[in-house]
Design a protein around this motif. Structure first.
Motif, PDB file in Angstrom:
ATOM      1  N   GLU A   1       0.814  -1.199   0.000  1.00 21.63           N
ATOM      2  CA  GLU A   1       0.000   0.000   0.000  1.00 21.63           C
ATOM      3  C   GLU A   1       0.851   1.255   0.000  1.00 21.63           C
ATOM      4  O   GLU A   1       1.938   1.303   0.541  1.00 21.63           O
ATOM      5  CB  GLU A   1      -0.895   0.035   1.235  1.00 21.63           C
ATOM      6  CG  GLU A   1      -1.835  -1.162   1.294  1.00 21.63           C
ATOM      7  CD  GLU A   1      -2.259  -1.445   2.697  1.00 21.63           C
ATOM      8  OE1 GLU A   1      -2.496  -0.499   3.445  1.00 21.63           O
ATOM      9  OE2 GLU A   1      -2.364  -2.613   3.035  1.00 21.63           O
ATOM     10  N   GLY A   2       0.338   2.303  -0.579  1.00 22.76           N
ATOM     11  CA  GLY A   2       1.000   3.592  -0.506  1.00 22.76           C
ATOM     12  C   GLY A   2       0.521   4.341   0.717  1.00 22.76           C
ATOM     13  O   GLY A   2      -0.304   3.871   1.487  1.00 22.76           O
TER      14      GLY A   2
ATOM     15  N   LEU B   1      -4.977   6.583   9.809  1.00 24.29           N
ATOM     16  CA  LEU B   1      -4.464   5.221   9.884  1.00 24.29           C
ATOM     17  C   LEU B   1      -5.570   4.177   9.796  1.00 24.29           C
ATOM     18  O   LEU B   1      -5.337   3.050   9.379  1.00 24.29           O
ATOM     19  CB  LEU B   1      -3.649   5.010  11.157  1.00 24.29           C
ATOM     20  CG  LEU B   1      -2.199   5.471  11.067  1.00 24.29           C
ATOM     21  CD1 LEU B   1      -1.515   5.326  12.410  1.00 24.29           C
ATOM     22  CD2 LEU B   1      -1.438   4.680  10.020  1.00 24.29           C
ATOM     23  N   ALA B   2      -6.787   4.564  10.156  1.00 18.46           N
ATOM     24  CA  ALA B   2      -7.899   3.612  10.049  1.00 18.46           C
ATOM     25  C   ALA B   2      -8.154   3.193   8.610  1.00 18.46           C
ATOM     26  O   ALA B   2      -8.747   2.149   8.348  1.00 18.46           O
ATOM     27  CB  ALA B   2      -9.166   4.215  10.649  1.00 18.46           C
ATOM     28  N   LEU B   3      -7.689   3.999   7.645  1.00 20.13           N
ATOM     29  CA  LEU B   3      -7.908   3.675   6.238  1.00 20.13           C
ATOM     30  C   LEU B   3      -7.033   2.514   5.768  1.00 20.13           C
ATOM     31  O   LEU B   3      -7.380   1.807   4.826  1.00 20.13           O
ATOM     32  CB  LEU B   3      -7.632   4.901   5.365  1.00 20.13           C
ATOM     33  CG  LEU B   3      -8.553   6.098   5.554  1.00 20.13           C
ATOM     34  CD1 LEU B   3      -8.112   7.229   4.650  1.00 20.13           C
ATOM     35  CD2 LEU B   3      -9.996   5.725   5.260  1.00 20.13           C
ATOM     36  N   HIS B   4      -5.865   2.354   6.392  1.00 20.02           N
ATOM     37  CA  HIS B   4      -4.968   1.288   5.910  1.00 20.02           C
ATOM     38  C   HIS B   4      -4.251   0.543   7.025  1.00 20.02           C
ATOM     39  O   HIS B   4      -3.520  -0.408   6.758  1.00 20.02           O
ATOM     40  CB  HIS B   4      -3.935   1.852   4.930  1.00 20.02           C
ATOM     41  CG  HIS B   4      -3.068   2.936   5.501  1.00 20.02           C
ATOM     42  ND1 HIS B   4      -1.961   2.676   6.242  1.00 20.02           N
ATOM     43  CD2 HIS B   4      -3.172   4.280   5.420  1.00 20.02           C
ATOM     44  CE1 HIS B   4      -1.392   3.821   6.606  1.00 20.02           C
ATOM     45  NE2 HIS B   4      -2.113   4.806   6.119  1.00 20.02           N
ATOM     46  N   GLY B   5      -4.414   0.952   8.282  1.00 24.62           N
ATOM     47  CA  GLY B   5      -3.847   0.210   9.394  1.00 24.62           C
ATOM     48  C   GLY B   5      -2.342   0.346   9.503  1.00 24.62           C
ATOM     49  O   GLY B   5      -1.717   1.217   8.912  1.00 24.62           O
ATOM     50  N   TYR B   6      -1.755  -0.559  10.266  1.00 24.37           N
ATOM     51  CA  TYR B   6      -0.323  -0.515  10.540  1.00 24.37           C
ATOM     52  C   TYR B   6       0.445  -1.564   9.747  1.00 24.37           C
ATOM     53  O   TYR B   6       1.606  -1.842  10.034  1.00 24.37           O
ATOM     54  CB  TYR B   6      -0.081  -0.737  12.034  1.00 24.37           C
ATOM     55  CG  TYR B   6      -0.530   0.424  12.890  1.00 24.37           C
ATOM     56  CD1 TYR B   6       0.346   1.472  13.181  1.00 24.37           C
ATOM     57  CD2 TYR B   6      -1.827   0.492  13.388  1.00 24.37           C
ATOM     58  CE1 TYR B   6      -0.065   2.549  13.955  1.00 24.37           C
ATOM     59  CE2 TYR B   6      -2.238   1.559  14.174  1.00 24.37           C
ATOM     60  CZ  TYR B   6      -1.356   2.586  14.450  1.00 24.37           C
ATOM     61  OH  TYR B   6      -1.758   3.649  15.213  1.00 24.37           O
ATOM     62  N   ALA B   7      -0.173  -2.170   8.757  1.00 27.02           N
ATOM     63  CA  ALA B   7       0.472  -3.254   8.007  1.00 27.02           C
ATOM     64  C   ALA B   7       0.698  -2.883   6.552  1.00 27.02           C
ATOM     65  O   ALA B   7       0.534  -3.696   5.664  1.00 27.02           O
ATOM     66  CB  ALA B   7      -0.382  -4.522   8.092  1.00 27.02           C
ATOM     67  N   SER B   8       1.101  -1.639   6.299  1.00 27.52           N
ATOM     68  CA  SER B   8       1.309  -1.197   4.925  1.00 27.52           C
ATOM     69  C   SER B   8       2.615  -1.704   4.336  1.00 27.52           C
ATOM     70  O   SER B   8       2.757  -1.809   3.125  1.00 27.52           O
ATOM     71  CB  SER B   8       1.291   0.332   4.856  1.00 27.52           C
ATOM     72  OG  SER B   8       0.014   0.823   5.182  1.00 27.52           O
TER      73      SER B   8
ATOM     74  N   ALA C   1       4.959   3.189   5.000  1.00 27.65           N
ATOM     75  CA  ALA C   1       4.580   2.204   3.984  1.00 27.65           C
ATOM     76  C   ALA C   1       5.761   1.551   3.292  1.00 27.65           C
ATOM     77  O   ALA C   1       5.602   0.505   2.685  1.00 27.65           O
ATOM     78  CB  ALA C   1       3.678   2.849   2.930  1.00 27.65           C
ATOM     79  N   SER C   2       6.952   2.154   3.335  1.00 27.74           N
ATOM     80  CA  SER C   2       8.087   1.610   2.601  1.00 27.74           C
ATOM     81  C   SER C   2       8.466   0.227   3.122  1.00 27.74           C
ATOM     82  O   SER C   2       8.484  -0.017   4.323  1.00 27.74           O
ATOM     83  CB  SER C   2       9.283   2.555   2.734  1.00 27.74           C
ATOM     84  OG  SER C   2      10.381   2.069   1.987  1.00 27.74           O
TER      85      SER C   2
END
Length: 322
Positions: free
Chosen positions: A2-3, A21-28, A72-73
């Motif tokens: 994810e970006g 952060l709710a849009l993509h969480g902590y696992a990007s 995200a990197s």
């Protein structure tokens, strides 16, 4: 993978990290793995190395700054090095000893409080040897740059990008394709110094806000993060072949497309997965929804053999032919 989403560098750090952060969480970030172990980058939480049995071997901090879209990197393995683009956390690109976590080299990628690149570095084979290509958020415009992966020595830099940078660079045939929020460019590998006037194949005033393009048989494919528009670009010229909306309405798409069996799979956050023919003529082949899972799907699928691994916020799925 994810970006980071549409957030401008330097704005609303620390106190507003919960806003998006709710849009993509902590696992990007996608872990990197080889025979020696599994390596995970947790952003401000640091880099952690695990054995394949799940035992922690070492951990290392690469900075504690944060952004309202998080990190995200993903880490990259090169020989005995683990390379991490910590632009958000410390505006640096660093290489660690894979066995012990000791720092081997580090370079700056941006000025203080200016880190706004969520992209993952790319290893490219060039005539002069391997190059580590990355987005540098420092400067106006932001640049595409390459260093020698063994020691971080600068090789070349190209001022072709602007704005914040979420998509990761991709390459084919010695040409690197890089996209920022509003610009895209094709740059030949193998240059030295400032290659802005010598190695740029084309530039366009259009980019990809979040998703990393997929390069396949001379074309680039990706989707917009809002509205579900699928794009196809001719890699040799930078000319758009099509721009078509996925149906039914896809809504938000943070996951990047993946190729399997002649189709490109685009996973939307809440409207299911779309299969599009992997050719420069738009044809939507299928639209599939896991009706029993109402949670968000933002992770890019992983393909292994004839199976697809698909992650939502609620479950991990393995999809294949029984």
């Amino acid at each position: 993978r994810e970006g980071g989403g549409s957030a401008h560098g330097g704005e609303n750090r620390e106190h507003s990290i919960v806003n998006f952060l709710a849009l993509h969480g902590y696992a990007s970030s996608t872990p990197a793995a080889d025979a020696s172990g599994v390596y995970v980058y947790y952003g401000a939480g640091g880099v952690v190395a695990y054995s394949h049995a799940g035992e922690k071997r070492w951990e290392r901090s690469l900075g504690h700054e944060s952004h309202n879209f998080g990190s995200a990197s993903s880490p990259v393995i090169h020989e005995d090095l683990l390379i991490v683009h910590a632009d958000i956390e410390s505006q640096t690109l660093a290489a660690l000893d894979k066995a012990r976590g000791a720092e081997v080299w580090r370079i700056e990628t941006g000025s203080q409080d200016a880190g706004d690149s969520w992209s993952t570095p790319l290893l490219v084979e060039a005539a002069g040897g391997p190059e580590l290509v990355f987005h540098r958020s420092q400067g106006d415009p932001a640049t595409l740059a390459a260093v020698e992966p063994r020691n971080g020595k600068p090789l070349w830099e190209c001022g072709v990008l602007k704005d914040y940078l979420c998509p990761s660079p991709v390459a084919a045939g010695g040409v690197i394709y890089a996209f920022g929020y509003k610009r895209g460019a094709a740059v030949r590998a193998g240059g030295r110094g400032d290659v802005s006037a010598s190695h740029v194949e084309w530039q366009i005033n259009s980019g990809s806000e979040v998703c990393t393009p997929l390069v396949h048989e001379g074309h680039l494919y990706w989707t917009s993060p809002e509205g579900g528009i699928a794009y196809c670009l001719e890699a040799a010229s930078g000319r758009f072949v099509y721009q078509e909306r996925l149906r039914p309405e896809a809504g938000r798409i943070y996951a990047s497309g993946v190729l399997a069996g002649g189709a490109i799979y685009y996973v939307s956050s809440a409207a299911g997965t779309y299969a599009v023919a992997a050719r420069p003529e738009f044809k939507q082949l299928a639209h599939n929804v896991i009706a029993t899972d109402p949670s968000v799907f933002n992770g890019t699928p992983a393909i292994s053999g004839n199976r697809m691994f698909l992650r939502s916020d609620g479950a991990l799925y393995c999809i294949g032919t029984k």
